[in-house]
Design a protein around this motif. Structure first.
Motif, PDB file in Angstrom:
ATOM      1  N   LEU A  96       0.877  -1.233  -0.225  1.00 17.59           N
ATOM      2  CA  LEU A  96      -0.148   0.071  -0.106  1.00 17.59           C
ATOM      3  C   LEU A  96       0.988   1.264  -0.064  1.00 17.59           C
ATOM      4  CD1 LEU A  96      -2.813   1.078   0.209  1.00 17.59           C
ATOM      5  CD2 LEU A  96      -2.608   1.444   2.616  1.00 17.59           C
ATOM      6  N   TRP A  97       1.867   1.409   0.642  1.00 14.56           N
ATOM      7  CA  TRP A  97       2.983   2.461   0.668  1.00 14.56           C
ATOM      8  C   TRP A  97       3.457   2.724  -0.466  1.00 14.56           C
ATOM      9  CZ3 TRP A  97       2.392   6.470   3.540  1.00 14.56           C
ATOM     10  CH2 TRP A  97       1.896   6.557   4.849  1.00 14.56           C
ATOM     11  N   VAL A  98       3.895   1.512  -1.066  1.00 13.36           N
ATOM     12  CA  VAL A  98       4.477   1.435  -2.543  1.00 13.36           C
ATOM     13  C   VAL A  98       3.576   2.296  -3.208  1.00 13.36           C
ATOM     14  CG1 VAL A  98       5.519   0.508  -4.244  1.00 13.36           C
ATOM     15  CG2 VAL A  98       6.367  -0.156  -2.117  1.00 13.36           C
ATOM     16  N   MET A  99       2.236   1.709  -3.348  1.00 11.54           N
ATOM     17  CA  MET A  99       1.399   2.366  -4.317  1.00 11.54           C
ATOM     18  C   MET A  99       0.959   3.666  -3.968  1.00 11.54           C
ATOM     19  SD  MET A  99      -1.340  -0.769  -4.135  1.00 11.54           S
ATOM     20  CE  MET A  99      -2.654  -0.125  -4.887  1.00 11.54           C
ATOM     21  N   ALA A 100       1.082   4.066  -2.687  1.00 13.76           N
ATOM     22  CA  ALA A 100       0.760   5.552  -2.508  1.00 13.76           C
ATOM     23  C   ALA A 100       2.013   6.560  -2.749  1.00 13.76           C
ATOM     24  CB  ALA A 100       0.538   5.602  -0.882  1.00 13.76           C
ATOM     25  N   ILE A 101       3.117   6.198  -2.553  1.00 10.37           N
ATOM     26  CA  ILE A 101       4.306   6.872  -2.828  1.00 10.37           C
ATOM     27  C   ILE A 101       4.487   7.099  -4.279  1.00 10.37           C
ATOM     28  CG2 ILE A 101       6.730   6.913  -2.728  1.00 10.37           C
ATOM     29  CD1 ILE A 101       6.044   5.819   0.375  1.00 10.37           C
ATOM     30  N   ALA A 102       4.188   5.862  -5.165  1.00  5.87           N
ATOM     31  CA  ALA A 102       4.326   6.023  -6.695  1.00  5.87           C
ATOM     32  C   ALA A 102       3.153   7.035  -7.075  1.00  5.87           C
ATOM     33  CB  ALA A 102       4.131   4.685  -7.055  1.00  5.87           C
ATOM     34  N   ALA A 103       2.052   6.826  -6.430  1.00  3.64           N
ATOM     35  CA  ALA A 103       0.911   7.894  -7.060  1.00  3.64           C
ATOM     36  C   ALA A 103       1.411   9.359  -6.719  1.00  3.64           C
ATOM     37  CB  ALA A 103      -0.292   7.546  -6.385  1.00  3.64           C
ATOM     38  N   HIS A 104       2.040   9.406  -5.669  1.00  3.23           N
ATOM     39  CA  HIS A 104       2.411  10.683  -4.968  1.00  3.23           C
ATOM     40  C   HIS A 104       3.418  11.268  -6.141  1.00  3.23           C
ATOM     41  CE1 HIS A 104       3.846  14.313  -2.814  1.00  3.23           C
ATOM     42  NE2 HIS A 104       5.138  13.603  -2.777  1.00  3.23           N
ATOM     43  N   LEU A 105       4.336  10.506  -6.407  1.00  5.81           N
ATOM     44  CA  LEU A 105       5.253  11.032  -7.268  1.00  5.81           C
ATOM     45  C   LEU A 105       4.886  11.183  -8.721  1.00  5.81           C
ATOM     46  CD1 LEU A 105       8.423   8.826  -5.976  1.00  5.81           C
ATOM     47  CD2 LEU A 105       7.771  11.516  -5.715  1.00  5.81           C
ATOM     48  N   ARG A 106       3.957  10.325  -9.052  1.00  2.00           N
ATOM     49  CA  ARG A 106       3.380  10.669 -10.587  1.00  2.00           C
ATOM     50  C   ARG A 106       2.691  11.922 -10.366  1.00  2.00           C
ATOM     51  NH1 ARG A 106       1.886   5.239 -10.224  1.00  2.00           N
ATOM     52  NH2 ARG A 106       0.030   5.638  -9.438  1.00  2.00           N
ATOM     53  N   ALA A 107       1.853  12.448  -9.238  1.00  2.00           N
ATOM     54  CA  ALA A 107       1.185  13.556  -9.240  1.00  2.00           C
ATOM     55  C   ALA A 107       2.141  14.814  -8.933  1.00  2.00           C
ATOM     56  CB  ALA A 107       0.135  13.525  -8.156  1.00  2.00           C
ATOM     57  N   ASN A 108       3.409  14.474  -8.382  1.00  2.00           N
ATOM     58  CA  ASN A 108       4.287  15.816  -7.988  1.00  2.00           C
ATOM     59  C   ASN A 108       5.696  15.212  -8.556  1.00  2.00           C
ATOM     60  OD1 ASN A 108       2.391  17.074  -6.268  1.00  2.00           O
ATOM     61  ND2 ASN A 108       2.069  15.182  -5.354  1.00  2.00           N
ATOM     62  N   PRO A 109       5.942  15.102  -9.756  1.00  2.00           N
ATOM     63  CA  PRO A 109       7.157  14.823 -10.494  1.00  2.00           C
ATOM     64  C   PRO A 109       8.361  15.364  -9.693  1.00  2.00           C
ATOM     65  CG  PRO A 109       5.506  15.128 -12.055  1.00  2.00           C
ATOM     66  CD  PRO A 109       5.150  15.702 -11.048  1.00  2.00           C
ATOM     67  N   ALA A 110       9.157  14.842  -9.188  1.00  2.00           N
ATOM     68  CA  ALA A 110      10.623  15.095  -8.699  1.00  2.00           C
ATOM     69  C   ALA A 110      11.634  15.274  -9.889  1.00  2.00           C
ATOM     70  CB  ALA A 110      10.755  14.426  -7.428  1.00  2.00           C
ATOM     71  N   LYS A 111      12.583  16.086  -9.354  1.00  2.00           N
ATOM     72  CA  LYS A 111      13.724  16.230 -10.244  1.00  2.00           C
ATOM     73  C   LYS A 111      14.911  15.208  -9.886  1.00  2.00           C
ATOM     74  CE  LYS A 111      12.586  20.995 -11.604  1.00  2.00           C
ATOM     75  NZ  LYS A 111      12.110  22.042 -10.749  1.00  2.00           N
ATOM     76  N   SER A 112      14.981  14.903  -8.597  1.00  2.00           N
ATOM     77  CA  SER A 112      15.880  14.120  -8.249  1.00  2.00           C
ATOM     78  C   SER A 112      15.513  13.016  -7.061  1.00  2.00           C
ATOM     79  CB  SER A 112      17.025  14.944  -7.558  1.00  2.00           C
ATOM     80  OG  SER A 112      16.415  15.695  -6.226  1.00  2.00           O
ATOM     81  N   ARG A 113      16.290  11.994  -6.925  1.00  2.00           N
ATOM     82  CA  ARG A 113      15.736  11.235  -5.683  1.00  2.00           C
ATOM     83  C   ARG A 113      15.809  11.896  -4.506  1.00  2.00           C
ATOM     84  NH1 ARG A 113      17.345   5.289  -6.374  1.00  2.00           N
ATOM     85  NH2 ARG A 113      18.223   5.167  -8.500  1.00  2.00           N
ATOM     86  N   TRP A 114      16.356  12.847  -4.166  1.00  2.00           N
ATOM     87  CA  TRP A 114      16.306  13.527  -3.048  1.00  2.00           C
ATOM     88  C   TRP A 114      15.127  14.488  -2.693  1.00  2.00           C
ATOM     89  CZ3 TRP A 114      17.032  18.898  -2.130  1.00  2.00           C
ATOM     90  CH2 TRP A 114      17.089  19.410  -0.847  1.00  2.00           C
ATOM     91  N   GLU A 115      14.828  15.065  -3.751  1.00  2.00           N
ATOM     92  CA  GLU A 115      13.478  15.849  -3.642  1.00  2.00           C
ATOM     93  C   GLU A 115      12.335  14.818  -3.746  1.00  2.00           C
ATOM     94  OE1 GLU A 115      10.806  18.374  -6.939  1.00  2.00           O
ATOM     95  OE2 GLU A 115      12.910  18.623  -6.915  1.00  2.00           O
ATOM     96  N   ALA A 116      12.249  13.538  -4.398  1.00  2.00           N
ATOM     97  CA  ALA A 116      11.182  12.713  -4.450  1.00  2.00           C
ATOM     98  C   ALA A 116      11.110  12.305  -2.901  1.00  2.00           C
ATOM     99  CB  ALA A 116      11.370  11.466  -4.912  1.00  2.00           C
ATOM    100  N   SER A 117      12.316  11.966  -2.096  1.00  2.00           N
ATOM    101  CA  SER A 117      12.168  11.655  -1.001  1.00  2.00           C
ATOM    102  C   SER A 117      11.544  12.551   0.102  1.00  2.00           C
ATOM    103  CB  SER A 117      13.613  11.122  -0.211  1.00  2.00           C
ATOM    104  OG  SER A 117      14.047   9.969  -0.997  1.00  2.00           O
TER     105      SER A 117
END
Length: 148
Positions: free
Chosen positions: A85-106
């Motif tokens: 569930l957390w993987v799904m939620a975090i992936a959805a968050h990153l699809r809706a809020n694209p990050a420029k780097s791993r650090w920004e995504a985290s």
């Protein structure tokens, strides 16, 4: 980026070192917090699909638990439904809020998902954490997920 109490998010370098320590089983037990779970998951979800991220997190959590003396049993340790569930939620968050780097995504994921129980209560009408079947295998949410 906002200031966090999680020092592993101080910079891209501290995040990389934290993930390396997690994968190398060098983190102390107390460092593996909810925020750490979310940050590490977002780190991998940045450039992996959900299936690959789940595979990384599943194996990493299981082996990390064992490295600190924990066990993955029907009542403790790795939890399949919560992790997925957390993987799904975090992936959805990153699809809706694209990050420029791993650090920004985290950083954005840790900021968004600060509360460990909120997502579980929103998605499940029962105690999914305590459910032994849900710990062993994927039990889909019985309530609507917030990213649909």
């Amino acid at each position: 980026m906002p200031a966090f109490i999680h020092t592993f998010l101080d910079s891209a370098d501290t995040l990389d070192a934290f993930v390396d320590d997690w994968r190398g089983h060098r983190l102390p037990r107390e460092a593996w917090t909810h925020g750490a779970h979310v940050g590490v998951c977002a780190y991998f979800a940045f450039d992996h699909d959900e299936g690959a991220t789940l595979t990384i997190m599943r194996g990493g959590i299981r082996t990390f638990n064992e490295s600190i003396g924990g066990q993955n049993t029907p009542t403790s340790g790795y939890h399949e439904s919560v992790t997925r569930l957390w993987v799904m939620a975090i992936a959805a968050h990153l699809r809706a809020n694209p990050a420029k780097s791993r650090w920004e995504a985290s950083c954005t994921a840790v900021e968004r998902f600060a509360s460990p129980g909120e997502l579980l209560q929103q998605c499940y009408s029962f105690d999914v954490v305590g459910d032994t079947r849900a710990r062993a295998e994927w039990v889909p949410p019985d309530r609507s997920v917030p990213w649909d």
